[in-house]
Design an enzyme around this catalytic site. Structure first.
Site, PDB file in Angstrom:
ATOM      1  CB  CYS A  52      -0.943  -0.001   1.197  1.00  0.00           C
ATOM      2  SG  CYS A  52      -2.103  -1.366   1.150  1.00  0.00           S
ATOM      3  CG  HIS A  55      -3.296   3.647   2.019  1.00  0.00           C
ATOM      4  ND1 HIS A  55      -3.713   3.212   0.781  1.00  0.00           N
ATOM      5  CD2 HIS A  55      -3.339   2.568   2.844  1.00  0.00           C
ATOM      6  CE1 HIS A  55      -3.989   1.923   0.850  1.00  0.00           C
ATOM      7  NE2 HIS A  55      -3.778   1.501   2.093  1.00  0.00           N
ATOM      8  CG  ASN A  65      -6.688  -0.642   1.130  1.00  0.00           C
ATOM      9  OD1 ASN A  65      -5.944  -0.260   0.230  1.00  0.00           O
ATOM     10  ND2 ASN A  65      -6.246  -1.060   2.296  1.00  0.00           N
TER      11      ASN A  65
HETATM   12  O1  UT7 Z   1      -3.891  -1.058   3.457  1.00  0.00           O
HETATM   13  C1  UT7 Z   1      -3.151  -1.681   4.441  1.00  0.00           C
HETATM   14  C2  UT7 Z   1      -3.547  -1.192   5.741  1.00  0.00           C
HETATM   15  N1  UT7 Z   1      -4.707  -1.909   6.218  1.00  0.00           N
HETATM   16  C3  UT7 Z   1      -5.427  -1.320   7.124  1.00  0.00           C
HETATM   17  O2  UT7 Z   1      -5.126  -0.202   7.459  1.00  0.00           O
HETATM   18  C4  UT7 Z   1      -6.543  -2.074   7.776  1.00  0.00           C
HETATM   19  C5  UT7 Z   1      -6.577  -1.713   9.223  1.00  0.00           C
HETATM   20  N2  UT7 Z   1      -7.604  -2.372   9.994  1.00  0.00           N
HETATM   21  C6  UT7 Z   1      -8.913  -2.040   9.887  1.00  0.00           C
HETATM   22  O3  UT7 Z   1      -9.293  -1.224   9.070  1.00  0.00           O
HETATM   23  C7  UT7 Z   1      -9.873  -2.682  10.865  1.00  0.00           C
HETATM   24  O4  UT7 Z   1      -9.150  -3.355  11.857  1.00  0.00           O
HETATM   25  C8  UT7 Z   1     -10.880  -3.651  10.199  1.00  0.00           C
HETATM   26  C9  UT7 Z   1     -11.877  -2.865   9.384  1.00  0.00           C
HETATM   27  C10 UT7 Z   1     -10.145  -4.636   9.319  1.00  0.00           C
HETATM   28  C11 UT7 Z   1     -11.665  -4.425  11.250  1.00  0.00           C
HETATM   29  O5  UT7 Z   1     -12.299  -3.537  12.164  1.00  0.00           O
HETATM   30  P1  UT7 Z   1     -12.211  -3.810  13.746  1.00  0.00           P
HETATM   31  O6  UT7 Z   1     -13.028  -2.800  14.398  1.00  0.00           O
HETATM   32  O7  UT7 Z   1     -10.736  -3.866  14.093  1.00  0.00           O
HETATM   33  O8  UT7 Z   1     -12.896  -5.214  13.879  1.00  0.00           O
HETATM   34  P2  UT7 Z   1     -12.301  -6.622  14.373  1.00  0.00           P
HETATM   35  O9  UT7 Z   1     -11.365  -7.198  13.366  1.00  0.00           O
HETATM   36  O10 UT7 Z   1     -11.785  -6.482  15.760  1.00  0.00           O
HETATM   37  O11 UT7 Z   1     -13.611  -7.493  14.369  1.00  0.00           O
HETATM   38  C12 UT7 Z   1     -14.738  -7.165  15.220  1.00  0.00           C
HETATM   39  C13 UT7 Z   1     -15.861  -8.172  14.978  1.00  0.00           C
HETATM   40  C14 UT7 Z   1     -15.390  -9.633  15.039  1.00  0.00           C
HETATM   41  O12 UT7 Z   1     -16.418 -10.379  15.660  1.00  0.00           O
HETATM   42  P3  UT7 Z   1     -16.312 -10.796  17.210  1.00  0.00           P
HETATM   43  O13 UT7 Z   1     -15.051 -11.613  17.306  1.00  0.00           O
HETATM   44  O14 UT7 Z   1     -16.214  -9.501  17.968  1.00  0.00           O
HETATM   45  O15 UT7 Z   1     -17.560 -11.558  17.426  1.00  0.00           O
HETATM   46  C15 UT7 Z   1     -15.290 -10.024  13.584  1.00  0.00           C
HETATM   47  O16 UT7 Z   1     -15.487 -11.409  13.394  1.00  0.00           O
HETATM   48  O17 UT7 Z   1     -16.402  -7.990  13.662  1.00  0.00           O
HETATM   49  C16 UT7 Z   1     -16.426  -9.242  12.970  1.00  0.00           C
HETATM   50  N3  UT7 Z   1     -16.243  -8.977  11.536  1.00  0.00           N
HETATM   51  C17 UT7 Z   1     -17.261  -8.754  10.693  1.00  0.00           C
HETATM   52  N4  UT7 Z   1     -18.579  -8.700  10.888  1.00  0.00           N
HETATM   53  C18 UT7 Z   1     -19.355  -8.421   9.809  1.00  0.00           C
HETATM   54  C19 UT7 Z   1     -15.071  -8.905  10.849  1.00  0.00           C
HETATM   55  N5  UT7 Z   1     -15.323  -8.636   9.555  1.00  0.00           N
HETATM   56  C20 UT7 Z   1     -16.673  -8.531   9.440  1.00  0.00           C
HETATM   57  C21 UT7 Z   1     -17.529  -8.261   8.366  1.00  0.00           C
HETATM   58  N6  UT7 Z   1     -18.862  -8.194   8.601  1.00  0.00           N
HETATM   59  N7  UT7 Z   1     -17.074  -8.021   7.112  1.00  0.00           N
END
Ligand code: UT7
Length: 318
Positions: free
Chosen positions: A113, A245, A275
């Protein structure tokens, strides 16, 4: 003193736009979750026949047209991608051939990225050193081809596209004022693809520990933005626009807050492009120039962070 001036910009997107609701038909997710956690509403996904190279070529043609420069004047092409058309030759040489440029320097840069910031920094150094006079700097990706479409935690986050800048070496003040790049390979395992020619012999799929990447992103981006501003002799108050980004709207808000920048100064396109990795910064930059937000003379700061980890920033006067 020679400086690299942005002579023109262009971008290209695949024809097919995919909404969150459409994705929710095949993976266990919802428009509500995706919008609340990321700010993404839709993304563009390449169809058969649309490739990193074809999108890059279209973006490059538009940038040349915007700059009013003939392809034959280009003597350097640096293309950032993690999803090349083939393992080799470089996608830069495919763009070169498609544009009908017979002899120039052409190569790919790979910093995921952050790739566009790396490409911009390399091209700027080569132009200032006199190795070339007119450069195409391109970020282009088809991440849809390396996504695990059964992993809801990653497949909803990415899209395809390309953006290009024409840089011209001019004896003038302005243009690119400073670039800063970083990498820390200790974090290879937080964002990676589980394949490659020298290991599995397959292309592989993207894997990410999103929450940990998020945490590092906010800290690293604020640091590198401060670093690039200081090196350019600027303060946050001098900045007209930040083109970040486009990974997650929450990262953009948190970064703006850390720097004390009003969020209105951040160019946000993550809602419609998602992204697009190395394409995201030039794609957002072109969008904001073409819709009239970024004007000639504005101080613009670009930043990105991605797999590796890699991260970087650039300050320029447009
Ligand atoms: O370009 C390279 C750089 N990349 C980035 O900058 C990405 C950085 N990270 C992020 O943007 C965020 O961490 C995410 C958007 C990927 C995830 O958001 P989060 O608030 O950190 O969520 P999480 O991964 O902690 O997941 C929270 C919950 C989980 O469920 P439980 O374990 O709390 O029951 C996941 O299983 O959300 C669930 N979850 C989803 N639910 C519905 C994860 N993906 C999804 C989804 N739809 N697509």
């Amino acid at each position: 003193m020679r400086h690299s001036v942005v002579a023109g910009l262009g971008s290209a997107l695949p024809k097919r736009r995919v909404t969150n609701d459409e994705l929710a038909q095949s993976v266990d997710t919802s428009d509500k979750w995706i919008v609340e956690r990321t700010g993404i509403r839709s993304r563009f996904i390449a169809s058969d026949g649309e490739t990193t190279g074809s999108l890059a070529t279209e973006a490059a043609r538009r940038a040349l047209e915007h700059a009013g420069i003939d392809a034959g004047e280009i003597d350097l092409i640096v293309l950032a991608t993690a999803t090349p058309d083939q393992t080799f030759p470089s996608t830069a040489t495919k763009v070169q051939a498609a544009l009908g440029v017979n002899d120039c320097i052409a190569f790919d840069v790979h910093a995921v990225c952050t790739g566009f910031l790396y490409a911009l920094s390399v091209a700027d150094a080569m132009l200032r050193a006199g190795s070339a006079n007119k450069a195409l700097v391109i970020g282009a990706e088809t991440f849809s081809r390396i996504l695990d479409w059964e992993d809801r935690a990653t497949c909803v986050l990415f899209g395809d596209g390309a953006g290009a800048l024409v840089l011209s070496a001019e004896e003038t003040e302005g243009g690119i004022l400073s670039t800063k790049l970083h990498a820390d390979g200790r974090h290879n395992d937080l964002l990676f693809v589980d394949g490659g020619p020298s290991t599995t012999g397959t292309v592989g799929k993207l894997r990410m520990k999103g929450r940990e990447v998020f945490r590092h992103a906010v800290v690293n981006l604020a640091e590198v933005l401060n670093e690039v501003l200081e090196s350019a002799g600027l303060t946050a108050a001098d900045v007209d626009w930040v083109v970040p980004h486009q990974a997650n709207a929450r990262i953009l808000d948190a970064t703006a807050k850390k720097l004390g920048l009003p969020s209105e100064k951040m160019v946000v396109t993550v809602d419609s492009h998602a992204n697009t990795s190395a394409a995201s910064v030039p794609l957002a930059f072109d969008t904001a120039v073409k819709d009239g937000r970024i004007k000639r003379g504005d101080v613009v700061v670009l930043e990105a962070m991605g797999g590796g980890f890699t991260w970087g920033a650039a300050a320029l006067r447009y």
